[in-house]
Design an enzyme around this catalytic site. Structure first.
Site, PDB file in Angstrom:
ATOM      1  N   TYR A 236     -29.073  -7.544   9.179  1.00  0.00           N
ATOM      2  CA  TYR A 236     -29.831  -6.529   9.922  1.00  0.00           C
ATOM      3  C   TYR A 236     -29.532  -5.119   9.431  1.00  0.00           C
ATOM      4  CZ  TYR A 236     -30.185 -10.654  12.888  1.00  0.00           C
ATOM      5  OH  TYR A 236     -30.380 -11.936  13.351  1.00  0.00           O
ATOM      6  N   HIS A 237     -29.542  -4.955   8.095  1.00  0.00           N
ATOM      7  CA  HIS A 237     -29.282  -3.655   7.486  1.00  0.00           C
ATOM      8  C   HIS A 237     -30.411  -3.229   6.551  1.00  0.00           C
ATOM      9  CE1 HIS A 237     -24.710  -4.731   7.913  1.00  0.00           C
ATOM     10  NE2 HIS A 237     -25.270  -4.411   9.068  1.00  0.00           N
ATOM     11  N   PRO A 238     -31.673  -3.293   6.970  1.00  0.00           N
ATOM     12  CA  PRO A 238     -32.744  -2.834   6.082  1.00  0.00           C
ATOM     13  C   PRO A 238     -32.602  -1.345   5.786  1.00  0.00           C
ATOM     14  CG  PRO A 238     -33.588  -3.138   8.311  1.00  0.00           C
ATOM     15  CD  PRO A 238     -32.193  -3.694   8.291  1.00  0.00           C
TER      16      PRO A 238
END
Length: 573
Positions: free
Chosen positions: A487-489
């Site tokens: 969850y690190h776009p």
């Protein structure tokens, strides 16, 4: 004040789109000037839910439509064509209100890399003072030797949860040292590489999102207006060009309670909608690659090919083991135990409800020749998934492990002029053989670490991947089927000066006046760690740039690049 409906004003000095990790910081810092009127606009609503404020409930807001955009990628061709979950915050505090609260700045070389790629003056020496400005480090008195690196007077509360009371946290650190890696008491200070305690954005037992840290203290200012439950449709461009002949942002159009409202910006429009929202909003506004816009039925007003490109993310998987001793969190996930944990937290803000449970960690290099760490561990004294479900009946523990410097690149692309239609998202995860090699290293090195003597009294068999997974082909197949987004776009509106850069080193959109992007989308490359901390730092520094304030003096704090790992002796890798 917070307004849950339309604003009555028609113009503001600054309009900030997105009340997330960056937007809340900007709202606070820009409204410090009493003469500047600031509008902060957010699609989501209140963050006061117990499931947001109680750290241990982190899996709930992330998977709730009310609090998060439940984006999904296109079929990922190198992950068995799976569609990957990509939640983004849709609430005051944005993703800082739904994330895992892990506080990792990244390695110093990450920021030097930014500067080398064209983000002039965004090197570590210039970024460190803004990390310190943002931070209120709770353990400063216990670690005075890190005062050059840690801040104590900033808004963002950072601590170590329950300070590793479960013995498995220390066992993980000890195992890393026994495997030949360094003991790192503070990975956010001089030396990231090694094993040590993990830090989290929790203060007094409460999630310390940017809504709590930055926005709430500023709400009493009469020059700050916050509008929630409002969907921004586009940035409006003026027919008046600036002195260089560039078009200018004039304001925004948004929808609230079924009504369409337009608001003007006297000074600037600032997009802080995140790595999916910001490029999508630029494209909806006619700013982006001409071919992409025309395919979506949008008139191209400014051909800027880098918008939405360069998209990066971290992948990870869970390495899970059974535990011989009944000391793990698997014994605390029944309804009665959750009731006790929640009750204690409600009345005292203490106990297992006051932590994200990631209290020890590691950062290592995958192989000789890698300049700085590219693998990251989060240790959890439980065998479960992000949604809170147990992995099996019994006690277990796990490490989240991922290759943090991916070579693969993806894109965010608008598909319709309707702002309610989600964009196409594809990361091209594991397209690069370098990334696939990184995950093979993850499996091999993790097994070596967990099989150290420190875990002998706890370790009781491998659950996942399973001891039968041994060859490179078997590892590749396991990773394709089981790896998940961390969850690190990021990086989809990169900062720089080359032809694919979207913003310049002052965060201004190339070719458009009075328009900036300030969030994780402007990272040139993804950092080695979780993204909330560097996003907040970027917003702190950008606020000074926007206000034309004197920049904080560069730091001369030393960075350790020591390499006392044992990989050079491991020819089998």
């Amino acid at each position: 004040m917070v307004m849950n409906s339309m604003t009555s004003k028609t113009h503001y000095d600054y309009i900030i789109v997105g009340a997330g990790s960056a937007g809340c910081v900007l709202a606070n810092r820009l409204s410090e000037d009493k003469n500047a009127s600031v509008l902060l606009i957010e699609t989501g609503g209140s963050d006061r839910s117990i499931f947001i404020q109680m750290p241990t409930a982190l899996s709930i807001p992330m998977n709730t439509k009310k609090y998060a955009w439940q984006f999904e990628t296109e079929e990922e061709p190198y992950l068995d064509n799976r569609r990957m979950h990509c939640p983004r915050g849709k609430v005051l505090g944005g993703s800082s209100s739904i994330n895992g609260m892990v506080y990792v700045r990244g390695h110093a070389r990450d920021f030097d890399e930014w500067a080398e790629q064209g983000a002039t003056n965004w090197n570590y020496a210039n970024c460190l003072p803004y990390f310190k400005k943002s931070e209120q480090w709770a353990l400063a008195d216990k670690n005075p030797e890190t005062s050059e690196y840690r801040g104590t007077k900033g808004p963002l509360g950072v601590n170590n949860g329950n300070e590793m009371k479960n013995p498995l946290y220390q066992a993980f650190i000890d195992a890393g040292v026994q495997a030949g890696y360094m003991d790192t008491p503070d990975y956010n200070a001089k030396q990231q590489e090694g094993f040590g305690p993990m830090h989290m954005t929790v203060k007094n037992g409460v999630r310390w999102s940017t809504a709590n840290a930055y926005l709430r203290p500023a709400l009493s200012r009469p020059n700050l207006t916050v509008v929630t439950h409002a969907l921004v449709h586009k940035v409006l461009l003026s027919e008046v060009v600036d002195a260089t002949g560039n078009a200018q942002a004039a304001g925004i159009r948004y929808e609230c309670k079924g009504k369409i409202i337009e608001v003007s910006a006297i000074k600037e429009v600032i997009l802080s909608a995140g790595s999916i929202g910001s490029p999508h909003l630029l494209q909806l506004s006619g700013i982006g690659a001409k071919e992409t816009l025309e395919k979506a039925g949008i008139e191209c007003l400014h051909d800027l090919p880098g918008v939405g490109e360069n998209l990066q993310d971290h992948l990870e998987f869970y390495f899970q083991f059974k535990c011989k001793q009944p000391i793990t969190l698997n014994g605390k996930i029944d309804l009665f135990s959750k009731f006790l944990i929640g009750s204690r937290w409600i009345f005292t803000r203490k106990g297992l409800g006051a932590t994200n449970h990631f209290e020890s960690c590691g950062f290592i290099r995958s192989k000789p020749g890698v300049e700085w760490p590219d693998l990251q561990y989060h240790f959890l004294p439980a065998a479960m998934r992000y949604d809170g479900r147990a992995a099996f009946d019994g006690h277990g523990f796990q490490v989240h492990i991922g290759h943090n410097k991916p070579v693969s690149r993806g894109a965010v692309k608008v598909t319709s002029p309707d702002p309610k239609v989600h964009p196409s998202i594809r990361f091209n995860y594991l397209e690069s053989e370098v990334d696939r090699e990184g995950f093979r290293d993850c499996v091999k090195l993790t097994r070596e670490i967990i099989n150290q003597p420190a875990f002998d009294q706890y370790r009781d068999g491998e659950i996942q991947p399973g001891e039968h997974i041994q060859t490179d082909d078997e590892i590749d197949a396991f990773v394709r089927a089981n790896v998940e987004s961390a969850y690190h776009p990021s990086c989809s509106c990169k900062m720089g000066t080359d032809g694919m850069a979207v913003v310049d080193p002052d965060t201004r959109v190339h070719g458009i006046g009075k328009l900036r992007v300030v969030d994780s989308s402007i990272f040139p490359t993804i950092t080695n760690g979780n993204l909330n901390a560097p996003t907040i730092m970027v917003a702190e520094r950008a606020a000074d740039i926007i206000k034309k304030s004197a920049m904080l003096p560069a730091s001369n704090a030393e960075v350790s690049m020591e390499k006392n790992w044992k990989l050079v002796q491991r020819s089998k890798f």
